[in-house]
Write an enzyme that holds these catalytic residues in place. Sequence first.
Site, PDB file in Angstrom:
ATOM      1  N   GLU A 273       1.375  -1.428   0.154  1.00 54.38           N
ATOM      2  CA  GLU A 273      -0.208  -0.269  -0.268  1.00 54.38           C
ATOM      3  C   GLU A 273       1.176   1.116  -0.142  1.00 54.38           C
ATOM      4  O   GLU A 273       0.732   2.273   0.690  1.00 54.38           O
ATOM      5  CB  GLU A 273      -0.963   0.180   1.369  1.00 54.38           C
ATOM      6  CG  GLU A 273      -1.890  -1.602   1.175  1.00 54.38           C
ATOM      7  CD  GLU A 273      -2.503  -1.024   2.880  1.00 54.38           C
ATOM      8  OE1 GLU A 273      -1.863  -0.338   3.679  1.00 54.38           O
ATOM      9  OE2 GLU A 273      -2.992  -2.398   2.907  1.00 54.38           O
ATOM     10  N   ARG A 312       2.603  20.232   6.406  1.00 49.09           N
ATOM     11  CA  ARG A 312       3.713  18.946   6.577  1.00 49.09           C
ATOM     12  C   ARG A 312       4.222  19.705   8.189  1.00 49.09           C
ATOM     13  O   ARG A 312       5.156  19.029   8.671  1.00 49.09           O
ATOM     14  CB  ARG A 312       4.075  18.422   5.767  1.00 49.09           C
ATOM     15  CG  ARG A 312       3.496  17.529   5.097  1.00 49.09           C
ATOM     16  CD  ARG A 312       3.856  16.333   4.332  1.00 49.09           C
ATOM     17  NE  ARG A 312       4.566  15.397   5.341  1.00 49.09           N
ATOM     18  CZ  ARG A 312       5.653  15.620   4.830  1.00 49.09           C
ATOM     19  NH1 ARG A 312       6.920  16.421   4.192  1.00 49.09           N
ATOM     20  NH2 ARG A 312       6.348  14.394   5.492  1.00 49.09           N
ATOM     21  N   TYR A 316       4.002  18.435  11.219  1.00 46.38           N
ATOM     22  CA  TYR A 316       5.071  17.324  11.778  1.00 46.38           C
ATOM     23  C   TYR A 316       6.876  18.492  11.570  1.00 46.38           C
ATOM     24  O   TYR A 316       7.482  17.403  12.307  1.00 46.38           O
ATOM     25  CB  TYR A 316       5.747  16.416  10.387  1.00 46.38           C
ATOM     26  CG  TYR A 316       4.298  15.871  10.329  1.00 46.38           C
ATOM     27  CD1 TYR A 316       3.515  14.723  11.049  1.00 46.38           C
ATOM     28  CD2 TYR A 316       3.807  15.714   9.038  1.00 46.38           C
ATOM     29  CE1 TYR A 316       2.151  14.144  11.084  1.00 46.38           C
ATOM     30  CE2 TYR A 316       2.943  15.279   8.433  1.00 46.38           C
ATOM     31  CZ  TYR A 316       2.308  14.530   9.141  1.00 46.38           C
ATOM     32  OH  TYR A 316       0.858  13.636   9.108  1.00 46.38           O
ATOM     33  N   CYS A 342      -2.635  33.371  10.501  1.00 47.83           N
ATOM     34  CA  CYS A 342      -2.451  33.931  11.378  1.00 47.83           C
ATOM     35  C   CYS A 342      -2.537  32.988  12.756  1.00 47.83           C
ATOM     36  O   CYS A 342      -3.353  32.690  13.397  1.00 47.83           O
ATOM     37  CB  CYS A 342      -4.062  35.150  12.159  1.00 47.83           C
ATOM     38  SG  CYS A 342      -4.534  35.927  11.168  1.00 47.83           S
ATOM     39  N   GLU A 343      -1.232  32.266  12.550  1.00 44.07           N
ATOM     40  CA  GLU A 343      -0.272  31.473  13.736  1.00 44.07           C
ATOM     41  C   GLU A 343       1.090  31.903  13.585  1.00 44.07           C
ATOM     42  O   GLU A 343       1.492  31.203  12.370  1.00 44.07           O
ATOM     43  CB  GLU A 343      -1.229  29.852  13.258  1.00 44.07           C
ATOM     44  CG  GLU A 343      -2.161  29.814  13.073  1.00 44.07           C
ATOM     45  CD  GLU A 343      -3.404  29.399  14.406  1.00 44.07           C
ATOM     46  OE1 GLU A 343      -2.752  29.486  15.404  1.00 44.07           O
ATOM     47  OE2 GLU A 343      -4.020  29.062  14.523  1.00 44.07           O
TER      48      GLU A 343
HETATM   49  C1  PLP Z   1      -0.850   6.161   5.630  1.00 44.90           C
HETATM   50  C2  PLP Z   1      -0.909   4.271   5.081  1.00 44.90           C
HETATM   51  C3  PLP Z   1      -0.822   3.831   3.751  1.00 44.90           C
HETATM   52  C4  PLP Z   1       0.635   4.602   3.126  1.00 44.90           C
HETATM   53  O1  PLP Z   1       1.758   5.230   3.782  1.00 44.90           O
HETATM   54  P1  PLP Z   1       3.168   5.982   3.112  1.00 44.90           P
HETATM   55  O2  PLP Z   1       3.464   6.598   3.959  1.00 44.90           O
HETATM   56  O3  PLP Z   1       2.155   6.947   2.405  1.00 44.90           O
HETATM   57  O4  PLP Z   1       2.847   4.459   2.324  1.00 44.90           O
HETATM   58  C5  PLP Z   1      -0.319   3.108   3.698  1.00 44.90           C
HETATM   59  N1  PLP Z   1      -1.795   1.582   4.410  1.00 44.90           N
HETATM   60  C6  PLP Z   1      -2.072   2.940   5.037  1.00 44.90           C
HETATM   61  C7  PLP Z   1      -3.412   1.555   6.165  1.00 44.90           C
HETATM   62  C8  PLP Z   1      -2.409   3.809   5.658  1.00 44.90           C
HETATM   63  O5  PLP Z   1      -2.602   4.478   7.014  1.00 44.90           O
END
Ligand code: PLP
Length: 420
Positions: A273, A312, A316, A342-343
């Site tokens: 994923e 980001r 983070y 305004c932060e």
């Molecule tokens: C966010 C997420 C991803 C993708 O993460 P990357 O760091 O962008 O590769 C894959 N699987 C699940 C369940 C996620 O929450």
Amino acid sequence: MHHFWYPRKELYCENVPVGEIIEKFGTPCYIYSLATLERHYQAFDQAFSSVGHLVCYSVKANSNLAILAALARLGAGADIVSGGELYRAIKAGIPASRIVFSGVGKTEAEIEAALKSDILMFNVESLQELELIGQMASRMGKEARVALRINPDVDPQTHPYISTGLRKNKFGLPLDQALEGYRLAREMPGLSPVGVDCHIGSQITELSPFLDALKRVKEFISQLEEEGIKIRYLDLGGGLGIPYRDETPPHPTYYGQALVKELKGLPYTLILEPGRVIVGNAGILVTRVLYTKDTGEKRFVIVDAGMNDLARPSLYGSYHEIVPVRREERETVVVDVVGPICESGDFLARERPLPEVAPGDLLAVMSAGAYGFVMASNYNSRPRPAEVLVKGDQFYLVRERESYDDLIRGEIIPWEDGHA
Ligand SMILES: *Cc1c(COP(=O)(O)O)cnc(C)c1O
């Protein structure tokens, strides 16, 4: 590897000068390179070519329809985390048979939509969710293919907000509860437990956390098999990092090799994923310098993109390289690049050496393709930016800049026009 480059003094995306795009569509503006996107997807996919696998692109990283459609054309599946992402993925032409549904808080309406679409698999994150999916599927005369997301308790050594595979995180199930879940799933008529899933975090720059997680998943699958539960899909999630600054994450080819080595000869289809590693370096955010000021204490470059456009850095403390769209001989100065919100937390870079800039100059915030536009908000009533896709020497508007009318769409003043 990406296709943002300086053939001469001007930044180009593929064969288009970034300045030309901005002349037409204004700032702030996200610009994506199709060649970069396709190359990243293909490199990733090919890294697993020697085993049965399915790349389910993580839609939340960048969910623009054109991006999804481009990936669909290459055969990508999708990892979704909401009903909205299911809607987008299907609209973009990603077959439901290649969609997996992750996330800790799926609602009944979302589960119903996914069951109706007959998606490949639910990645289930709690026993209550498992039961609900089972009941709903039975009622609809269906059998839901499920994987339980196990929490392998490995430290991905990334930012705490994007680490998900530790026992203290809200994601997944500890192994003992997961085992209970599989036993339950085997008994419930609406459920077919076909996979095991895990996802340990994001922006991971070492191989070892992935290999540790894979080892635990494999052990767990053996345990399931001893109980007669046969697993077809091993979903390892996403999380492979990209170089924003001086990180040296493993190249997808090596990541692939390392995982494939552990899986060769096993009868599972591997699901991956990836999000960031596919789109991160395929996009930039272009912003215009509004003002500069020197308070004696600090030098500020005030630009027209803020934390509502790219969250980001504020969220983070992430580093994004910032480069001038037009390179000229300029003195280097150390500045904070800040937005108009305004932060005090509204910044794109802090204490950053940059060539001196003047009002009107364009700056490109690099590696903004993942978790960029998707996290944009309307805070301070700022319309969200335009998105543009470049293909060779052509460029296409793939999302219009929002208008002021868009900002108030759906809002109602109750004592006007017959509402009260
Ligand atoms: C966010 C997420 C991803 C993708 O993460 P990357 O760091 O962008 O590769 C894959 N699987 C699940 C369940 C996620 O929450």
